[in-house]
Design a protein around this motif. Structure first.
Motif, PDB file in Angstrom:
ATOM      1  N   UNK A 196       0.837  -1.204   0.000  1.00  0.00           N
ATOM      2  CA  UNK A 196       0.000   0.000   0.000  1.00  0.00           C
ATOM      3  C   UNK A 196       0.868   1.249   0.000  1.00  0.00           C
ATOM      4  N   UNK A 197       1.914   1.232   0.837  1.00  0.00           N
ATOM      5  CA  UNK A 197       2.790   2.397   0.945  1.00  0.00           C
ATOM      6  C   UNK A 197       3.533   2.628  -0.373  1.00  0.00           C
ATOM      7  N   UNK A 198       4.013   1.535  -0.997  1.00  0.00           N
ATOM      8  CA  UNK A 198       4.726   1.686  -2.268  1.00  0.00           C
ATOM      9  C   UNK A 198       3.793   2.226  -3.340  1.00  0.00           C
ATOM     10  N   UNK A 199       2.536   1.761  -3.345  1.00  0.00           N
ATOM     11  CA  UNK A 199       1.584   2.254  -4.337  1.00  0.00           C
ATOM     12  C   UNK A 199       1.315   3.735  -4.133  1.00  0.00           C
ATOM     13  N   UNK A 200       1.057   4.105  -2.866  1.00  0.00           N
ATOM     14  CA  UNK A 200       0.822   5.523  -2.584  1.00  0.00           C
ATOM     15  C   UNK A 200       2.044   6.342  -2.979  1.00  0.00           C
ATOM     16  N   UNK A 201       3.224   5.801  -2.679  1.00  0.00           N
ATOM     17  CA  UNK A 201       4.455   6.507  -3.032  1.00  0.00           C
ATOM     18  C   UNK A 201       4.559   6.738  -4.518  1.00  0.00           C
ATOM     19  N   UNK A 202       4.262   5.699  -5.321  1.00  0.00           N
ATOM     20  CA  UNK A 202       4.384   5.846  -6.770  1.00  0.00           C
ATOM     21  C   UNK A 202       3.381   6.856  -7.305  1.00  0.00           C
ATOM     22  N   UNK A 203       2.126   6.774  -6.804  1.00  0.00           N
ATOM     23  CA  UNK A 203       1.129   7.747  -7.253  1.00  0.00           C
ATOM     24  C   UNK A 203       1.576   9.150  -6.863  1.00  0.00           C
ATOM     25  N   UNK A 204       2.108   9.265  -5.631  1.00  0.00           N
ATOM     26  CA  UNK A 204       2.540  10.576  -5.151  1.00  0.00           C
ATOM     27  C   UNK A 204       3.639  11.142  -6.019  1.00  0.00           C
ATOM     28  N   UNK A 205       4.657  10.317  -6.307  1.00  0.00           N
ATOM     29  CA  UNK A 205       5.779  10.877  -7.071  1.00  0.00           C
ATOM     30  C   UNK A 205       5.351  11.203  -8.490  1.00  0.00           C
ATOM     31  N   UNK A 206       4.438  10.390  -9.064  1.00  0.00           N
ATOM     32  CA  UNK A 206       4.016  10.675 -10.433  1.00  0.00           C
ATOM     33  C   UNK A 206       3.187  11.951 -10.484  1.00  0.00           C
ATOM     34  N   UNK A 207       2.134  12.020  -9.663  1.00  0.00           N
ATOM     35  CA  UNK A 207       1.220  13.167  -9.750  1.00  0.00           C
ATOM     36  C   UNK A 207       1.926  14.441  -9.307  1.00  0.00           C
ATOM     37  N   UNK A 208       2.668  14.358  -8.187  1.00  0.00           N
ATOM     38  CA  UNK A 208       3.335  15.552  -7.685  1.00  0.00           C
ATOM     39  C   UNK A 208       4.258  16.148  -8.729  1.00  0.00           C
ATOM     40  N   UNK A 209       5.081  15.304  -9.360  1.00  0.00           N
ATOM     41  CA  UNK A 209       6.067  15.833 -10.300  1.00  0.00           C
ATOM     42  C   UNK A 209       5.432  16.264 -11.607  1.00  0.00           C
ATOM     43  N   UNK A 210       4.417  15.496 -12.091  1.00  0.00           N
ATOM     44  CA  UNK A 210       3.783  15.897 -13.348  1.00  0.00           C
ATOM     45  C   UNK A 210       3.071  17.239 -13.184  1.00  0.00           C
ATOM     46  N   UNK A 211       2.513  17.485 -11.995  1.00  0.00           N
ATOM     47  CA  UNK A 211       1.903  18.801 -11.780  1.00  0.00           C
ATOM     48  C   UNK A 211       2.955  19.874 -11.580  1.00  0.00           C
ATOM     49  N   UNK A 212       4.117  19.485 -11.034  1.00  0.00           N
ATOM     50  CA  UNK A 212       5.189  20.475 -10.896  1.00  0.00           C
ATOM     51  C   UNK A 212       5.650  20.952 -12.264  1.00  0.00           C
ATOM     52  N   UNK A 213       5.585  20.053 -13.252  1.00  0.00           N
ATOM     53  CA  UNK A 213       6.061  20.402 -14.599  1.00  0.00           C
ATOM     54  C   UNK A 213       5.281  21.565 -15.192  1.00  0.00           C
ATOM     55  N   UNK A 214       4.007  21.726 -14.804  1.00  0.00           N
ATOM     56  CA  UNK A 214       3.200  22.773 -15.441  1.00  0.00           C
ATOM     57  C   UNK A 214       3.115  24.044 -14.605  1.00  0.00           C
ATOM     58  N   UNK A 215       3.875  24.117 -13.509  1.00  0.00           N
ATOM     59  CA  UNK A 215       3.796  25.327 -12.683  1.00  0.00           C
ATOM     60  C   UNK A 215       4.612  26.459 -13.292  1.00  0.00           C
ATOM     61  N   UNK A 216       4.162  27.690 -13.060  1.00  0.00           N
ATOM     62  CA  UNK A 216       4.938  28.828 -13.541  1.00  0.00           C
ATOM     63  C   UNK A 216       5.308  29.778 -12.409  1.00  0.00           C
ATOM     64  N   UNK A 217       5.041  29.358 -11.162  1.00  0.00           N
ATOM     65  CA  UNK A 217       5.439  30.150 -10.001  1.00  0.00           C
ATOM     66  C   UNK A 217       6.590  29.410  -9.341  1.00  0.00           C
ATOM     67  N   UNK A 218       7.731  30.116  -9.117  1.00  0.00           N
ATOM     68  CA  UNK A 218       8.938  29.382  -8.727  1.00  0.00           C
ATOM     69  C   UNK A 218       8.742  28.570  -7.454  1.00  0.00           C
TER      70      UNK A 218
END
Lengths: 663, 321
Positions: free
Chosen positions: A300-322
């Motif tokens: 469960x923890x590994x799954x949450x971790x993978x979802x977290x790293x994917x969603x967090x970083x993919x949303x970071x890619x579209x940010x324009x505020x430093x």
């Protein structure tokens, strides 16, 4: 050498209690005395925090070097036998696990306190600095004490204080509407929701175990795992959900990208660099110290971790505020740590020798990534703060060309960006590499998780290429010669340089961290595979990585020397603009345009977020129009409804337990 | 005993040095061959095979030109990364460095060279370079995803992440079907991936000479330009070597000609390797001659399809095929 260390240890042990109390007393008095001073009030607490970080890190290093637990009993109420639980004294205990996290915290506290000396200039005309200092110091102190106590009662007390003071710091610039709103959201989600969950779980555990000490709870929970599995999983899950909210894993992450950017930059460094590591600390203690490695919790923890790293970083890619970009990356990097932890739990619980080796590697990777993330993320927040200090802007679309004016900040930002991106000679690479090594060859779902982690690492790289180049190298949209853009003052530079050196050093000497991680694992009695650490192939690999990194650095320097000499001969040319006299800032690539095509092609990754957003916004606007909505906060941001859900779950569990329907 | 160890290390360094030195010569020569082939396919006479070497040596003699210090320095770091990655692969000689987990390290060294050149080119401040680099990084993200899938497939089938234990990979199974379908698909995907990563038409989007006026190369001049070009050429050579190493069973090749003279197998080895290298180059450059440049979104969509196919590969490997 060893005897000298032991002698030193003896001396410090004999004076440890008094040293501890004396340093605490001095710093607390200094901080309280500086509250009334509106302009100078920030400096004594900052000095106190830096001082405390030195004192506590020396305790921690001692504990790690001698592999002993330092125990201190500090009683502040006369011991009474009436109290049901031993609350009359705080018992401080620094074992290797807490020592490791104290060292991480000390690095961040020391650098961001020194950074604060100059950074508070920003607020000197607008805000009351005495309160800033007060909140800052007690935030730092409660983080330290959360890591040091060995008692669940005091743990939750200091945990609550930590959240409280950090919340005041988030909403420190009170004339900014976003800051106050972010503080409120932070309060709703973490304090009202998750801490209720943790608190209820802790109360249940302590009532059932009849003790609050970590040792007794460990014994009780491991016996409970045998006798009543359902109750065991319920308690652990409640506790874990609370911790996962606090470390911003994905279904519960929405508070972090709002709260962390709004705080003053050195506080952002503290929040992202160290506060979200405290739940990781408790998770390790809970899942390895109190309970035995469990397959389902691990997956469960590994799954949450993978979802977290994917969603967090993919949303970071579209940010324009430093700073918002950095905050989303904090979510992503926490995902890596959770993936490493979850993978190690899963693989330990399977228990064949090959998997045990992989599990050891995963655990080392998770711990290593924890310290690495603390170092490079706080450095990134500090450099973002320096840019704000110099230009007042956080907008990646308008910034640019600062490398010429702020060379030290630019260089440290480059080092930190390459570290978080996981580019070979820097520290981030080694820890990510360890996580891949443990997941890729494991014949299970974990190898898909490892592949996703590797992909996300390149997304991180892309995101930080954008971050670095838009701020520091591209032609600016603002006329920089007219603004006050110049290198930041010495204290700020000093902190940045220290952290940048740490980024390189942790990459060049990786075996140091492996030793530390192994001594932590041994102190928690984790069944790591080997008699001698040299049998762990990753250790040899880690040494090899260190050698390869050294090779890269030395070759690069060897090439640099002649080139640096010949650079004076290099013709510094103007930028070619098709032979016309267009000003380049009009046609330079904007931050949001960098990966627009990639985002369009991979739009599926963003679908869920868009759908949810649209859905909630529609509901909110409908209800507002009809005038049904009284509770404005719930509707403006649906995530603030999360606490209600969590509280309902807890109440349900309590009722079920009370009625003896379920357990 | 200690002396023996040092002699071993010295020999290892020497052999790897020979590998890298030959790579340095072969990489521009292969480019010369490519230019010749392309020219012949387009009914031109084409430059001599050594033309790329002449170009590079001429550029190294010139005075450098760059817009900032970072812009000038980063290509050299990229070059160092590619050179170190070369040491992990057996090429002409069979010797290579080997540490635990070097498969992942190898992939990262290759992509680090892309990253450094991209940052360097954006650091020039030229908008064209910015567009070129952002295209290259967009492609790198997908390439690395596919590379990760390939690495994981190799790790699952061989139970290790050490390159020297994987190369050449074992594509045989005990029972029918005798060849592992996942690994055959893997070789095809890797070949396409290498074609894409070595910036050939239709994926030559970062330079895009007529469109972006040389994109990432635009502000470089003299030795700096030469280093960027050299890095790109060495990267092509490196990736081709990786593909050949995966499929070339050197021991079998050597034992086919079981002659007692000791140096012959090594020579055969090297000759087979070089022949394969030239065949692949000729193949790739003739494919290249028939394509124009893709638009960036079409290229990315194409790569996304390959990505989905490589998921099939890893699932096949997980269930044991």
């Amino acid at each position: 050498m060893l005897t000298l260390l032991e002698n030193l240890a003896e001396i410090i042990y004999s004076y440890s209690s008094s040293l501890f109390i004396a340093s605490l007393a001095i710093t607390i008095v200094l901080t309280l005395a500086s509250i009334p001073f509106r302009k100078l009030g920030a400096y004594p607490p900052l000095v106190s925090s830096a001082f405390l970080s030195i004192v506590f890190s020396s305790y921690a290093i001692l504990s790690l070097a001698t592999r002993k637990t330092i125990d201190l009993h500090i009683s502040f109420i006369p011991i009474s036998t009436q109290l049901p639980i031993k609350m009359s004294f705080i018992s401080i205990s620094i074992d290797p696990l807490s020592a490791f996290f104290i060292i991480i915290l000390s690095i961040v506290v020391f650098t961001s306190s020194i950074y604060g000396f100059s950074y508070v200039d920003r607020f000197i005309d607008r805000e009351h600095l005495g309160w800033y200092g007060f909140n800052y110091f007690f935030f730092v102190l409660s983080m330290y004490l959360t890591l040091m106590v060995n008692d669940l009662f005091w743990f939750i007390v200091f945990w609550e204080l930590m959240t409280l003071f950090s919340q005041f710091l988030v909403a420190y610039e009170k004339e900014k509407k976003e800051a106050v709103w972010a503080g409120y959201k932070y309060f709703c989600i973490t304090k009202f929701g998750s801490e209720f969950m943790i608190l209820s779980s802790i109360v249940l555990i302590t009532i059932l175990a009849r003790s609050t000490l970590y040792r007794d709870i460990g014994l009780y929970l491991s016996s409970l795992a045998q006798s009543n599995t359902l109750l065991f999983y319920t308690l652990i899950t409640m506790f874990l959900i609370g911790l996962l909210v606090k470390c911003a894993s994905v279904p519960f992450h929405s508070w972090l990208p709002d709260a962390h950017p709004e705080a003053p930059s050195n506080v952002s460094a503290l929040l992202s660099g160290s506060m979200i590591k405290v739940p990781i600390y408790m998770m390790i203690r809970l899942l390895y110290g109190f309970a035995k490695p469990d397959f389902f919790i691990g997956i469960a923890l590994a799954t949450i971790g993978t979802i977290t790293l994917a969603i967090g970083t993919l949303y970071a890619l579209i940010q324009i505020d430093s700073k918002r970009l950095l905050a989303y990356h904090s979510v992503g990097q926490i995902g890596y740590i959770l993936l490493g932890l979850g993978a190690s739990l899963t693989l330990f619980s399977i228990g064949t020798p090959f998997f045990k080796i992989l599990a050891t590697v995963a655990l080392i990777g998770a711990l290593y990534h924890t310290i690495n993330h603390a170092v490079f993320k706080s450095l990134l927040f500090l450099t973002a703060g320096s840019v704000i200090y110099a230009t007042g802007s956080r907008d990646l679309n308008t910034l640019g060309g600062l490398a010429k004016y702020m060379p030290i900040t630019a260089l440290s930002a480059l080092i930190a960006s390459l570290s978080i991106a996981g580019v070979p000679p820097f520290n981030g690479f080694v820890s990510k590499w360890l996580i891949y090594l443990s997941t890729l060859p494991s014949i299970s779902i974990l190898c898909i998780y490892g592949v996703i982690a590797m992909f996300i690492s390149s997304v991180t790289t892309a995101s930080f290429i954008k971050y670095f180049t838009t701020i520091f190298t591209r032609t600016s949209r603002i006329d920089l010669s007219k603004t006050r853009a110049r290198e930041v003052p010495i204290p700020m530079c000093f902190s940045q340089i220290i952290l940048a050196i740490l980024c390189i050093a942790l990459g060049l000497i990786p075996s140091l961290m492996v030793f530390t991680a192994i001594s932590i694992a041994k102190s928690l009695e984790i069944p790591i595979e080997t008699e001698s650490i040299y049998a762990i192939p990753a250790f040899i690999g880690v040494n090899g990585i260190g050698v390869v990194h050294l090779l890269i650095v030395s070759l690069a320097i060897a090439l640099f020397m002649p080139i640096a000499l010949s650079l004076s001969r290099t013709k510094v040319s103007d930028i070619w603009s098709c032979g016309t006299k267009i000003s380049l800032d009009r046609i330079s690539v904007q931050a949001r345009e960098y990966y627009m095509v990639f985002e369009n092609v991979f739009h599926e990754a963003y679908t869920l977020g868009h759908v949810l957003y649209k859905y909630f916004v529609t509901i909110a606007s409908d209800k507002l129009r009809k005038g049904i909505a009284k509770s404005r906060s719930l509707l403006e941001d649906p995530h603030t409804a999360l606490p209600l859900v969590l509280i309902t779950i807890v109440l349900l569990i309590l009722i079920l337990m009370r009625l003896r329907l379920w357990f | 005993m200690v002396l023996e160890k040092y002699i071993n290390i010295a020999l290892l360094t020497c052999f790897i040095g020979i590998n890298i030195a030959i790579a340095m010569v072969l990489a521009p020569l292969l480019d010369g061959v490519e230019r010749k082939i392309r020219a012949r396919l387009q009914n031109r006479k084409g430059p001599p095979i050594t033309q790329t070497i002449y170009d590079l040596s001429k550029l190294y003699k010139k005075k450098g030109s760059a817009t900032s210090r970072l812009h000038a320095l980063l290509p050299y770091i990229a070059f160092v990364h590619v050179a170190i990655a070369l040491a992990f692969l057996p090429s002409i000689l069979r010797t290579s460095i080997s540490i635990y987990g070097d498969l992942v390290l190898f992939i990262y060294l290759v992509s680090a060279s892309v990253v450094y050149i991209a940052i360097g080119s954006i650091a020039s401040g030229n908008p064209f370079a910015g567009i070129g680099a952002s295209r290259e990084i967009s492609m790198l993200m997908i390439i690395e995803f596919i590379f990760a899938l390939i690495a994981s497939t190799l790790a699952i089938t061989h139970r290790t992440l050490v390159l020297s234990n994987i190369l050449p990979m074992n594509i045989y199974m005990d029972k029918p079907p005798f060849l592992k379908p996942s690994l055959i698909m893997l070789v095809v995907i890797l070949a396409i991936l290498i074609y894409i990563e070595s910036l050939r038409f239709p994926f030559e989007l970062a330079e895009a000479e007529p469109e972006l006026a040389s994109g990432i190369l635009i502000e470089y001049g003299g030795p700096h330009l030469a280093t960027v070009l050299y890095t790109l050429l060495l990267r092509r050579y490196l990736l081709l070597t990786f593909l050949i190493d995966l499929v070339l069973p050197r021991d079998t090749v050597a034992s086919l000609l079981s002659i007692e003279i000791p140096l012959i197998p090594i020579g055969i080895d090297a000759i087979v390797f070089i022949v394969l290298l030239f065949i692949l180059t000729i193949l790739f450059s003739s494919i290249e001659a028939f394509f124009g440049r893709y638009r960036i979104d079409i290229a990315l969509r194409f790569m996304k399809k390959i990505l989905l196919i490589s998921f099939v590969v890893i699932i096949l490997a997980l269930i044991g095929f």
